[in-house]
Design a protein around this motif. Structure first.
Motif, PDB file in Angstrom:
ATOM      1  N   LYS A 240       0.843  -1.211   0.000  1.00  0.00           N
ATOM      2  CA  LYS A 240       0.000   0.000   0.000  1.00  0.00           C
ATOM      3  C   LYS A 240       0.874   1.255   0.000  1.00  0.00           C
ATOM      4  O   LYS A 240       0.581   2.239  -0.682  1.00  0.00           O
ATOM      5  N   GLU A 241       1.947   1.202   0.758  1.00  0.00           N
ATOM      6  CA  GLU A 241       2.863   2.336   0.820  1.00  0.00           C
ATOM      7  C   GLU A 241       3.501   2.567  -0.572  1.00  0.00           C
ATOM      8  O   GLU A 241       3.618   3.702  -1.056  1.00  0.00           O
ATOM      9  N   LEU A 242       3.863   1.461  -1.223  1.00  0.00           N
ATOM     10  CA  LEU A 242       4.494   1.585  -2.548  1.00  0.00           C
ATOM     11  C   LEU A 242       3.516   2.147  -3.588  1.00  0.00           C
ATOM     12  O   LEU A 242       3.916   2.890  -4.488  1.00  0.00           O
ATOM     13  N   LEU A 243       2.229   1.794  -3.458  1.00  0.00           N
ATOM     14  CA  LEU A 243       1.234   2.335  -4.403  1.00  0.00           C
ATOM     15  C   LEU A 243       1.216   3.862  -4.302  1.00  0.00           C
ATOM     16  O   LEU A 243       1.180   4.576  -5.321  1.00  0.00           O
ATOM     17  N   ILE A 244       1.275   4.358  -3.068  1.00  0.00           N
ATOM     18  CA  ILE A 244       1.249   5.820  -2.865  1.00  0.00           C
ATOM     19  C   ILE A 244       2.511   6.453  -3.457  1.00  0.00           C
ATOM     20  O   ILE A 244       2.458   7.481  -4.136  1.00  0.00           O
ATOM     21  N   GLN A 245       3.646   5.775  -3.240  1.00  0.00           N
ATOM     22  CA  GLN A 245       4.908   6.334  -3.766  1.00  0.00           C
ATOM     23  C   GLN A 245       4.928   6.352  -5.293  1.00  0.00           C
ATOM     24  O   GLN A 245       5.467   7.257  -5.910  1.00  0.00           O
ATOM     25  N   LEU A 246       4.349   5.319  -5.876  1.00  0.00           N
ATOM     26  CA  LEU A 246       4.386   5.204  -7.347  1.00  0.00           C
ATOM     27  C   LEU A 246       3.432   6.170  -8.048  1.00  0.00           C
ATOM     28  O   LEU A 246       3.699   6.622  -9.175  1.00  0.00           O
ATOM     29  N   ARG A 247       2.328   6.483  -7.385  1.00  0.00           N
ATOM     30  CA  ARG A 247       1.231   7.204  -8.022  1.00  0.00           C
ATOM     31  C   ARG A 247       1.677   8.436  -8.836  1.00  0.00           C
ATOM     32  O   ARG A 247       1.289   8.576  -9.997  1.00  0.00           O
ATOM     33  N   PRO A 248       2.518   9.345  -8.265  1.00  0.00           N
ATOM     34  CA  PRO A 248       2.844  10.560  -9.037  1.00  0.00           C
ATOM     35  C   PRO A 248       3.632  10.268 -10.314  1.00  0.00           C
ATOM     36  O   PRO A 248       3.631  11.078 -11.241  1.00  0.00           O
ATOM     37  N   ASN A 249       4.303   9.119 -10.356  1.00  0.00           N
ATOM     38  CA  ASN A 249       5.143   8.824 -11.527  1.00  0.00           C
ATOM     39  C   ASN A 249       4.519   7.806 -12.481  1.00  0.00           C
ATOM     40  O   ASN A 249       5.166   7.382 -13.440  1.00  0.00           O
ATOM     41  N   ALA A 250       3.265   7.428 -12.226  1.00  0.00           N
ATOM     42  CA  ALA A 250       2.703   6.329 -13.020  1.00  0.00           C
ATOM     43  C   ALA A 250       2.688   6.653 -14.516  1.00  0.00           C
ATOM     44  O   ALA A 250       3.139   5.851 -15.347  1.00  0.00           O
ATOM     45  N   VAL A 251       2.198   7.845 -14.867  1.00  0.00           N
ATOM     46  CA  VAL A 251       2.124   8.183 -16.299  1.00  0.00           C
ATOM     47  C   VAL A 251       3.529   8.346 -16.876  1.00  0.00           C
ATOM     48  O   VAL A 251       3.829   7.859 -17.985  1.00  0.00           O
ATOM     49  N   ALA A 252       4.416   8.963 -16.128  1.00  0.00           N
ATOM     50  CA  ALA A 252       5.789   9.142 -16.630  1.00  0.00           C
ATOM     51  C   ALA A 252       6.469   7.789 -16.845  1.00  0.00           C
ATOM     52  O   ALA A 252       7.218   7.602 -17.806  1.00  0.00           O
ATOM     53  N   LEU A 253       6.169   6.845 -15.959  1.00  0.00           N
ATOM     54  CA  LEU A 253       6.789   5.520 -16.112  1.00  0.00           C
ATOM     55  C   LEU A 253       6.305   4.800 -17.366  1.00  0.00           C
ATOM     56  O   LEU A 253       7.073   4.071 -17.996  1.00  0.00           O
TER      57      LEU A 253
END
Ligand SMILES: CCCCCCC/C=C/C(=O)SCCNC(=O)CCNC(=O)[C@H](O)C(C)(C)COP(=O)(O)OP(=O)(O)OC[C@H]1O[C@@H](n2cnc3c(N)ncnc32)[C@H](O)[C@@H]1OP(=O)(O)O
Ligand code: FAD
Length: 643
Positions: A560-573
């Motif tokens: 769950k913590e990783l989902l929050i960390q990833l969220r801002p970069n999802a489209v860039a990734l």
């Protein structure tokens, strides 16, 4: 540009271009890939009609035209590096297999690996110039797999004195006739008709046919033969060749997968691929250094399929994540604007693991390709020691990555809701074209069992005290733990700790499968029966997990913590995969995020919209005029009376 997607890119915390360069290998490689892609995407000769709106025959014709153009252009531009050909081809036929795939992907590589220098001159050069168009015919209607080595019964003095005929005696045969210095090829039964080879139905004029070699009254097992199947000038099937298309499939609409029945077809002695095994003019058989070399092309393609799994995932999650960034649904809090669906935790939990897997498989694919190149280089130098590991690794990774990708593509499609079901999303196409990778080049369960066979051999070597090298070295290092020994310490933030736990788990699973076989052997007395009775353990290798309940909860919280960390970069990734819009060909996955206007535009092109009243509906109008609606449906004959 859609404002949501603009904001996503503004919020990203890393340099997308640098990540693209890492995925490609270097900035220079990115530059060159884009250059090659733009050659295709800006070339009017590759303009096409949307295949979604064409019949199968039209799709085949369009694909053949584009493939022919592709070969001419590759020559014109002097593109011969395999990676560059792959980029070019992927743009010409995005997501779609095509009629020349087998020629380029299996016919030419089989010649490279198994032809003598003389055969290279006679076949490879004309095949490279597309005078010869070939396919690879292994599978038959009744059998998709072959025993690697000759069976005991198969090596009896003559086929007619075999004590008992088994299914293998009814496979295609190539019998050497010393009087004419020819092989005579036959498909003795309906089930031995070759079935499935791509490009066989209509496109090819040659096939590499795998058949049982018979010479001097002995059968020597499976060998590869080059069989001309169509006249080089007229393209008409040659005498004794019964060939055609096997009909529509789940996907692969552009490909003429075919059937081939051989009726006393004669080919010269030197049409058997003789780099390793040989037949002398008097019929004497010379054994290859390893019977397994006949399967080299499959090892090559299985190695490449690992990278294809990564590409299919990269495309699918690019579409689903971009769409999820512009799609809004359901107020999270009353009165507030509807959020982007990407903000729902469940949506992230569906898509971010797919994104992570796409990255992981990209690097695994690169590793598999390097390993293939290294070990096949050794094989060319006469060192066959790496072949078992290469076979086990490519078979296992092909099965693991295709199964994982197959499921994940569906996750992406469903995460796009109703629009994911439209062909305009490209996700249905990605699925139907990708899913047969679980079946072809060796059905996945069968491949997993091949890997398990290697693991068990390695396990018994490790238990015998050998220090194993390479991918199975952990079997020498780690002592499998009984479940009662408790759970190992785990730091879920530390990759090395995670790898160690995975290795321990793998060692335990191999041990469980080995124990199962031992127990079954005591009950069943036959190695083969014991193997079959342990097959579930061998493939799935048990459900034992190595984590304690608190550790599992810790993992869940960390996810769950990783989902929050990833969220801002999802489209860039997903942007970093650098999949050009034309290549992606998805209304939902557009770079600009302008989904709805293009969805509407796409629907307007549906052939059903060509006229406001389709011809079939005029009948309804007639029926209405004659006020026959009530009586029409029970008695269709009344229609002719009414008109
Ligand atoms: C751009 C390209 C587009 C491509 C489009 C896709 C087109 C699709 C094309 C096709 O599908 S072509 C047809 C592919 N068919 C298959 O892959 C059939 C799968 N079957 C097999 O690979 C084999 O028949 C088998 C099932 C592995 C063999 O069965 P068998 O019962 O003989 O096996 P074992 O007794 O278990 O094995 C004997 C021995 O051989 C080793 N071995 C098996 N395969 C290989 C290999 N490929 N390379 C090296 N070694 C191999 C196996 O490990 C055993 O070794 P030992 O343990 O005895 O040392
Ligand atoms: C799109 C497509 C393209 C293809 N192109 C080509 C081509 O160009 N050239 C070519 O030669 N072939 C081609 N094939 C055929 C393909 O290689 C075979 O379909 C594949 O090898 C599987 O064999 P099968 O169909 O006989 O399946 P089967 O072996 O009959 O599998 C059916 C089931 O039996 C199980 N099973 C079979 N054997 C075992 C075992 N030993 N232990 C446990 N379970 C087992 C499998 O797991 C599966 O569940 C193509 C197939 C497709 C779908």
């Amino acid at each position: 540009m859609n404002p949501d997607i603009v904001k996503e890119r503004q919020n990203a915390t890393f340099n997308v271009e640098k990540l693209t360069n890492i995925l490609d290998g270097s900035p220079e490689k990115t530059r060159r890939r884009r250059e090659i892609e733009s050659m295709v995407l800006n070339d009017p000769d590759f303009q096409e009609q949307d295949p979604n709106f064409l019949s199968r025959s039209e799709r085949y014709d369009q694909a053949v035209r584009k493939s022919a153009q592709m070969i001419l252009k590759l020559r014109e531009f002097g593109i011969s590096d395999p990676d560059e050909i792959y980029y070019y081809k992927n743009c010409v036929h995005p997501d779609r297999p095509e009629p020349l795939d087998l020629h380029l992907g299996m016919f030419l590589p089989t010649l490279l690996n198994q032809a003598t220098p003389e055969q290279m001159d006679r076949f490879f050069t004309p095949a490279w110039n597309l005078q010869i168009i070939g396919t690879y015919a292994q599978t038959e209607m009744g059998h998709g797999w072959w025993r690697c080595s000759q069976r005991a019964s198969c090596s009896a003095t003559t086929p007619t004195v075999l004590p008992a005929l088994t299914s293998e005696d009814w496979r295609p045969q190539a019998t050497f006739d010393p009087a004419t210095q020819e092989f005579v090829l036959n498909s003795p039964t309906i089930s031995s008709i070759k079935w499935w080879p791509g490009g066989l139905g209509k496109t090819s004029n040659h096939a590499i046919v795998l058949a049982q070699l018979h010479t001097q009254g002995n059968c020597h097992g499976l060998h590869a033969f080059i069989v001309p199947i169509r006249d080089m000038d007229t393209h008409v099937p040659l005498p004794g060749i019964v060939v055609g298309d096997i009909g529509p499939k789940f996907g692969f609409s552009e490909v003429d997968n075919g059937f081939l029945k051989l009726e006393n077809v004669r080919i010269p002695l030197d049409n058997m691929l003789m780099k390793y095994a040989k037949v002398e003019p008097d019929g004497t058989y010379v054994k290859p250094p390893s019977a397994k070399l006949t399967y080299g092309t499959m090892v090559f393609i299985r190695s490449m399929i690992v990278g294809q799994s990564a590409l299919a995932l990269a495309k699918s999650c690019t579409i689903a994540i971009r769409y999820s960034a512009v799609r809004h649904q359901s107020e999270l809090k009353p009165g507030e604007p509807e959020p982007q669906i990407l903000n729902f935790q469940t949506q992230q939990h569906k898509l971010f693991p797919v994104l992570a897997t796409a990255y992981a498989f990209t690097f695994v694919g690169q590793y598999m390709k390097q390993t293939y190149n290294r070990i096949s280089g050794d094989i060319h130098e006469g060192d066959y020691s790496g072949l078992p590991e290469l076979h086990a690794l490519s078979a296992g990774l092909k099965a693991f990555t295709t199964w994982a990708a197959n499921g994940a593509i569906e996750v992406c499609r469903m995460s796009c809701g109703g629009h994911g079901y439209s062909r305009s999303s490209a996700l249905p196409d990605i699925y139907v074209e990708f899913t047969p990778t679980c079946t072809y080049e060796g059905e996945n369960t069968v491949m997993m069992l091949q890997t398990a066979r290697y693991l068990l051999k390695s396990y018994s070597q490790a238990r015998g005290g050998q220090q194993l090298q390479g991918s199975v070295s952990y079997l020498s290092r780690l002592q499998p733990q009984p479940v009662s020994a408790g759970v190992p310490p785990l730091n879920i933030q530390d990759l090395a700790s995670l790898v160690q736990v995975y290795q321990l788990r793998a060692a335990n699973l191999v041990e469980l499968a080995a124990t199962s076989i031992q127990q079954e052997l005591q009950l069943r007395h036959s190695q083969e029966d014991a193997w079959n009775s342990s097959a579930i353990d061998l493939v799935r290798a048990s459900d034992a997990g190595l984590l304690s309940v608190p550790q599992a909860l810790q993992v869940s919280a960390h996810i769950k913590e990783l989902l929050i960390q990833l969220r801002p970069n999802a489209v860039a990734l997903v942007d970093a995969f650098d999949l050009n819009d034309k290549k992606l060909n998805s209304v939902l996955g557009r770079y600009d995020g302008n989904v709805y206007e293009h969805l509407f535009e796409w629907a307007r092109h549906s052939p059903l919209n060509a006229s406001e009243v389709p011809p079939a509906l005029t009948i309804i109008v007639i029926i209405k005029h004659n006020q026959l609606i009530g009586s029409f449906f029970p008695r269709s004959t009344s229609l002719s009376t009414s008109t």
